[in-house]
Design an enzyme around this catalytic site. Structure first.
Site, mmCIF file in Angstrom:
data_model
loop_
_atom_site.group_PDB
_atom_site.id
_atom_site.type_symbol
_atom_site.label_atom_id
_atom_site.label_comp_id
_atom_site.label_asym_id
_atom_site.label_seq_id
_atom_site.Cartn_x
_atom_site.Cartn_y
_atom_site.Cartn_z
ATOM 1 N N HIS A 1 -60.810 -15.701 -5.587
ATOM 2 C CA HIS A 1 -61.678 -15.225 -4.518
ATOM 3 C C HIS A 1 -61.393 -15.956 -3.200
ATOM 4 O O HIS A 1 -62.310 -16.444 -2.549
ATOM 5 C CB HIS A 1 -63.150 -15.430 -4.886
ATOM 6 C CG HIS A 1 -63.590 -14.686 -6.098
ATOM 7 N ND1 HIS A 1 -64.711 -15.052 -6.837
ATOM 8 C CD2 HIS A 1 -63.090 -13.594 -6.720
ATOM 9 C CE1 HIS A 1 -64.868 -14.209 -7.841
ATOM 10 N NE2 HIS A 1 -63.892 -13.322 -7.800
ATOM 11 N N PRO A 2 -60.142 -16.060 -2.748
ATOM 12 C CA PRO A 2 -59.882 -16.779 -1.490
ATOM 13 C C PRO A 2 -60.436 -16.017 -0.293
ATOM 14 O O PRO A 2 -60.292 -14.801 -0.183
ATOM 15 C CB PRO A 2 -58.353 -16.854 -1.449
ATOM 16 C CG PRO A 2 -57.891 -15.675 -2.243
ATOM 17 C CD PRO A 2 -58.904 -15.530 -3.345
#
Length: 550
Positions: free
Chosen positions: A476-477
């Site tokens: 989930h960057p």
């Protein structure tokens, strides 16, 4: 260099945000829109079959397969970051969980100075995309993105997880995207009639029927072209040719939290010293480009159990064949859903003001060596399940920076995990929460044996040490082109225009001012819906002004 056509809008990336923008900006037929995608077609069986993401997890044909630099806080290990390099981007290779996030996530954005991005502001943009499908398969009114309740296809083992949560006093929620998202429940996923419904399926592919939308695949963008501080086009490489295309109105970067800051830096927008180091002419000095990187870290705990699980169905060859036949004939069964079946947003302790931990309960164990690189579809030969947690809102910040002027060279990714004490505390609290859950009567009766390392006997120090040794990214960057009103500490303004430049926006997860509590695909799609309204409104003003002065 070839000089190609001119378009009103050029969108870089066909992922969750780019697909939405392609559909919205081309809808009225007046705008000529170009979408550039570095990858190829998503017409692949293991993309369309929901559980097939286990096969695309390391497939370089559809996956950038990024890795971070060694991170001291996780025992100097590299963290693997799969990112989609295909039509639909990461929405074509993810686990399909659709969670908007918690309302407080977006109110936090507003409180950081991002007026117009609070929960009440963004909710209509979530709803605009969604087509809710009930447990009987009936689709309601709404948008083109199917958000399906697949309870009827899920494994019954989840009842033990829910019973354990009830023993602990944790609430149950019918829908994580409903009015009461806190609690445990069943995850809704992006599938339609047993097949993945990616952003490309929902938005891009219908729009491709329009003559004013043009798509180029296998097109690696090299840089944004500028005249002074105005973005005027894109240079990309395809079939060993360098092509230049012009944008009459705007260039929009929707390449994701890794590639959007990389492309800005390659184009001369970013930290001046870094760009000079790589011989790149400076267009705009902005230290924030590539900064404020956030990501979720999670960990799995593995258990052999006393009841059959998906392992019993999918480990034997005949079981695989039966499941495959069922899927081909009916689009139902275990291959039609994600392994991330149940979970929830809960408070690690009664003193927390809001949910701070996300849980997953999966009725399968696919590896006792989480760092191994075997496909995730190979279950273990015994019945087992996984329980996982991730702290929802880490405070640690990292960076993504180019390490070469060559766009084919992956950037340097330094997440700076667990660099804030609050994040360390959240890891221990999450481990303690899972310990408490595993000690409930509901799960004590289910567990035959814990697979080492055994959480139950761990102290706080051991929980943290084990986490450092085995945790991994939850993929989930966000935040590397962060939104904010202050041009010295953010990359884009409240309308997602790059500070200090003209005709250039960033629209993807990189603009998140802070990470949302859960899975990031849904809020990325929301961002693109809101951005489309702003882009069309801004350029309509330009049109009217031009008509008035003509």
């Amino acid at each position: 260099m070839e000089v190609a056509q001119e378009f009103d809008y050029i969108i870089v990336g066909s992922g969750s945000a780019g697909s939405v923008l392609a559909e919205r900006l081309s809808a009225d037929g007046r705008n000529r829109v170009l979408v550039l995608e570095a990858g190829g077609s998503d017409r692949r069986f293991f993309i369309k079959m929901p559980i097939g993401y286990g096969r695309t997890f390391y497939d370089e044909r559809v996956n950038w397969k990024y890795e971070t630099e060694p991170e001291l806080a996780i025992d100097a290990r590299r963290s693997y970051w799969p990112r989609g390099r295909v039509l639909g981007g990461s929405s074509s290779i993810n686990a399909m969980v659709y969670c908007r996030g918690l309302p407080a996530d977006f109110d936090a954005w507003k409180n950081m100075g991002n007026v117009g991005w609070g929960w009440e502001d963004v909710l209509p943009y979530f709803q605009r995309s969604e087509c809710q499908v009930d447990a009987q398969g009936n689709a309601g009114p709404g948008g083109p993105l199917y958000v399906s309740d697949v309870t009827s296809q899920l494994h019954p083992l989840r009842r033990h997880f829910f019973a354990a949560a009830k023993e602990m006093g944790l609430p149950y929620t019918q829908d994580f995207n409903g009015p009461h998202p806190e609690g445990v429940g069943v995850y809704r996923i992006n599938t339609r009639k047993g097949m993945r419904c990616s952003a490309a399926d929902a938005f891009l592919r219908p729009a491709m029927q329009r003559p004013n939308l043009h798509l180029e695949t296998r097109a690696l963008v090299r840089r944004v072209l500028f005249q002074g501080r105005r973005a005027v086009g894109i240079e990309f490489e395809k079939d060993a040719r360098i092509v230049s295309v012009r944008a009459r109105r705007e260039v929009i970067l929707s390449a994701g939290a890794v590639n959007s800051p990389q492309l800005l830096q390659l184009s001369g927008v970013g930290p001046a010293q870094l760009l000079r180091q790589h011989g790149i002419d400076l267009v705009l000095d902005n230290e924030a480009v590539g900064g404020q990187l956030q990501d979720h870290l999670g960990i799995n705990y593995y258990y052999q159990c006393t009841e059959p699980t998906l392992n019993n169905q999918l480990y034997p060859l005949h079981g695989k064949l039966l499941a495959g036949l069922r899927y081909v004939l009916t689009r139902k069964g275990p291959l039609s859903v994600s392994v991330n079946q149940s979970g929830g947003f809960v408070r690690s302790s009664a003193g927390m003001s809001a949910p701070d931990t996300q849980l997953y309960f999966n009725p399968v164990t696919y590896s006792t060596a989480p760092e191994g690189k075997r496909p995730l579809m190979n279950p273990d030969p015994f019945p087992g399940f996984i329980i996982s947690f991730q702290p929802c809102r880490p405070l640690s910040r990292g960076r993504i920076d180019i390490c070469s002027a060559d766009p084919k060279v992956a950037p340097t990714i330094r997440p700076n995990y667990l660099s804030v004490q609050a994040d360390v505390d959240a890891v221990i609290a999450g481990g303690r929460l899972v310990q408490q859950m595993m000690r409930t009567r509901a799960l004590q009766g289910l567990v035959k044996e814990a697979i080492a390392p055994v959480l139950d006997s761990m102290s706080d120090a051991q929980i943290l040490s084990d986490f450092r040794q085995r945790c991994g990214s939850v993929f989930h960057p966000v935040g590397t082109c962060g939104m904010g009103p202050d041009p010295e500490h953010s990359v884009v303004d409240l309308r997602l225009r790059v500070h200090g430049l003209e005709a250039l926006r960033v629209v993807d997860a990189s603009i998140f001012p802070s990470i949302t509590s859960g899975n990031t695909n849904a809020p990325t799609i929301m961002v693109a819906q809101k951005a489309a309204d702003m882009i069309l409104a801004d350029n309509e003003k330009v049109r009217r002004h031009a008509d008035q002065t003509a």
